[in-house]
Design an enzyme around this catalytic site. Structure first.
Site, PDB file in Angstrom:
ATOM      1  N   HIS A 127      38.253  19.772 -10.244  1.00 18.15           N
ATOM      2  CA  HIS A 127      37.531  19.662  -8.976  1.00 18.15           C
ATOM      3  C   HIS A 127      38.466  19.398  -7.801  1.00 18.15           C
ATOM      4  CE1 HIS A 127      37.566  15.245  -9.981  1.00 18.15           C
ATOM      5  NE2 HIS A 127      37.711  15.141  -8.671  1.00 18.15           N
ATOM      6  N   ASP A 172      36.330  20.079 -16.314  1.00 16.60           N
ATOM      7  CA  ASP A 172      37.009  19.514 -15.145  1.00 16.60           C
ATOM      8  C   ASP A 172      38.492  19.451 -15.469  1.00 16.60           C
ATOM      9  OD1 ASP A 172      37.551  18.485 -12.703  1.00 16.60           O
ATOM     10  OD2 ASP A 172      36.522  16.569 -12.989  1.00 16.60           O
ATOM     11  N   SER A 221      41.211  10.820  -8.929  1.00 12.93           N
ATOM     12  CA  SER A 221      40.887  12.008  -9.702  1.00 12.93           C
ATOM     13  C   SER A 221      42.142  12.724 -10.189  1.00 12.93           C
ATOM     14  CB  SER A 221      40.075  12.986  -8.862  1.00 12.93           C
ATOM     15  OG  SER A 221      38.724  12.629  -8.830  1.00 12.93           O
ATOM     16  N   SER A 274      38.282  12.257 -14.305  1.00  9.22           N
ATOM     17  CA  SER A 274      37.321  13.178 -13.705  1.00  9.22           C
ATOM     18  C   SER A 274      36.459  12.472 -12.661  1.00  9.22           C
ATOM     19  CB  SER A 274      36.433  13.789 -14.788  1.00  9.22           C
ATOM     20  OG  SER A 274      35.412  14.576 -14.213  1.00  9.22           O
TER      21      SER A 274
END
Length: 384
Positions: A228, A256, A338, A353
Site C-alpha cells: 500500500h 500487502d 508501514s 501492514s
C-alpha cells in the site's frame, strides 16, 4: 543509501547504520525453496531489551523464551507431518515453554507427542477450518467487520467485529452468512485496522511522493515492504531525498506486499535498525515463528517495540479492501511504520501492514509474512 552521505546528530546514528544497510533483512527463502536454516538464537541487546520492556520479562526469562521458541520452530513442521490429516493447527504456549499441536483424531496423538510437541484433541482439522475461511473470504464484508482468521486454539474461524458496530444490520448479516460457511466464533474488537502509511514528515525511511513508509527487509537487489506504500513503477527516495530505486512489484489490497529495487549508490545489508536505544539487529534467516512466540517490530515512526504473535492466516478488512493470509500481533505501530520489519529472535517474519491503536495506549498490528513475499517475487533474503 549513498556512500558519501552520513547523518551527524545522535538521533540519526542508528538510522545511518540502517540506511547503510539499505533495506532491512527479510528471509532466507529462494522461490520454491525451503526457509534458511535456523541457527542458535542470538540474544542481542535489541531483542532482549524489547522483550524485557514490552513483555515484562527478566533478561534470563527472555533468553530462556528465545531458546524455547527456537525449539518450537524446529518441532512445528515435524509435528504437523506426524499429525497428518488430523492436524488442527499449532501454537507456542509461553507458560509451558513448548509447542502445542491440535489434532482431530486421538490416534495421531502419540505420533505428535513423539515429535516433541504437546497435544490438544479438537473437533475440526485445519483443513476443515481453512476451507471454511476460504468460503468466508468470498463474502463482501462491511466496514464494521475488522477481519477473520482460523484460530487453532478456539478450533474455529474467529470473525472480529467492531464493538460499536456489532449490532448493525450489515454486520449481523455478514456474521450469519459466515456461520453458514463452517465453525465460526465472533469476537468484538476496539477498532477497525488501518494501514500505517503517513504524509511526509521528518523521520525515517523512504518516501513515495508525499507518503512516508518504512523499509522492511533486505533482499539481493533491493528490499521488501508493504504494497500500500506505492504502485509498481513508483519511484522511491531515501531520508536524504536522493533516489533509491523504484517499486518493481506491488500488490494491495488482496495482498500487502512490494519489492523495491536499490541502486544509485545505495546498497543493502542484513540489518534491522535498533534506533540507537538498542543495537541494530542482524537477520540470519526466516524460520516462521508459531502463534504465541515473541516478536519485535522496527519502524520509522515508533522505532522498536515487541509483543507476541496472536494469530495467523487472518483476513484483514481495510477500507481499501480485504487483505488475506496476514499475521496478527500484540505489537503497537503508528503512521509511517508501514512496511517495516517484524523479527523473532534473529529470524525475519514479515512487513508491517496496518492495525489499530498507537504506542502510547497500545493496539494490535498485522504483518504480511516475508516468506510469501519472497516466493511471490522470486527474491532471496539477504542474511548475515
Amino acid at each position: 543509501m549513498r556512500r558519501t552521505t552520513r547523518r551527524t546528530t545522535a538521533a540519526r546514528v542508528g538510522l545511518s547504520s540502517l540506511l547503510l544497510a539499505g533495506s532491512w533483512a527479510a528471509f532466507g527463502l529462494t522461490p520454491a525453496a525451503t526457509a534458511a536454516p535456523d541457527p542458535a538464537p542470538v540474544a542481542s541487546g535489541a531483542v532482549l531489551a524489547g522483550m524485557e520492556r514490552d513483555l515484562g520479562l527478566t533478561p534470563a526469562e527472555a533468553k530462556a523464551r528465545l531458546a524455547a521458541e527456537k525449539e518450537a520452530r524446529a518441532v512445528e513442521k515435524k509435528a504437523q507431518r506426524a499429525a497428518g490429516a488430523a492436524y488442527g493447527g499449532s501454537w507456542f504456549d509461553a507458560e509451558k515453554g513448548a509447542l502445542v499441536v491440535a489434532v482431530s483424531d486421538r490416534a495421531a496423538a502419540d505420533a505428535v507427542t513423539g515429535a516433541g510437541a504437546s497435544v490438544r484433541l479438537v473437533e475440526h482439522s485445519a483443513k476443515t477450518l481453512d476451507a471454511a475461511k476460504e468460503r468466508i473470504d468470498g463474502l463482501d464484508a462491511p466496514r464494521g467487520v475488522a477481519g477473520w482468521r482460523v484460530d487453532p486454539q478456539a478450533n474455529s474461524v474467529v470473525v472480529s467485529v467492531v464493538g460499536d458496530q456489532a449490532d448493525g444490520k450489515a454486520v449481523r448479516g455478514f456474521v450469519e452468512r459466515a456461520r453458514a460457511a463452517g465453525p465460526v466464533e465472533v469476537e468484538t474488537v476496539a477498532a477497525a485496522p488501518e494501514t500505517f502509511a503517513a504524509g511526509t514528515v521528518g523521520g525515517d525511511p523512504y518516501y513515495t511522493g508525499n507518503v512516508r513508509c518504512s523499509i522492511g527487509f533486505s533482499v539481493h537487489g533491493g528490499f521488501v515492504t508493504a504494497g500500500h506504500c506505492g504502485p509498481t513503477g513508483q519511484g522511491v527516495s531515501g531520508w536524504d531525498g536522493s533516489g533509491i530505486g523504484s517499486f518493481q512489484g506491488s500488490s494491495f489490497p488482496g495482498d500487502d506486499m512490494a519489492y523495491v529495487s536499490v541502486g544509485n549508490g545505495w546498497w543493502t545489508e542484513p540489518v534491522v535498525l535498533g534506533w540507537g536505544t538498542v543495537s541494530d539487529q542482524l537477520v540470519r534467516g526466516s524460520a516462521e515463528a508459531p502463534v504465541g512466540a515473541s516478536i519485535c517490530r522496527s519502524g520509522s515512526t515508533t522505532h522498536w517495540h515487541c509483543g507476541t504473535v496472536l494469530a495467523k492466516n487472518e483476513t484483514v478488512n481495510y477500507s481499501q479492501g480485504a487483505v488475506h493470509e496476514m499475521t496478527k500481533t500484540s505489537v503497537c505501530a503508528e503512521g509511517g511504520d508501514s512496511g517495516g520489519s517484524f523479527i523473532s529472535g534473529d529470524q525475519a517474519q514479515g512487513v508491517t501492514s496496518g492495525g489499530w491503536g498507537n504506542c502510547s495506549g497500545g493496539g494490535e498490528t498485522w504483518y504480511q509474512p516475508v516468506n510469501e513475499i519472497l516466493g511471490r517475487y522470486g527474491l532471496t533474503l539477504h542474511t548475515a
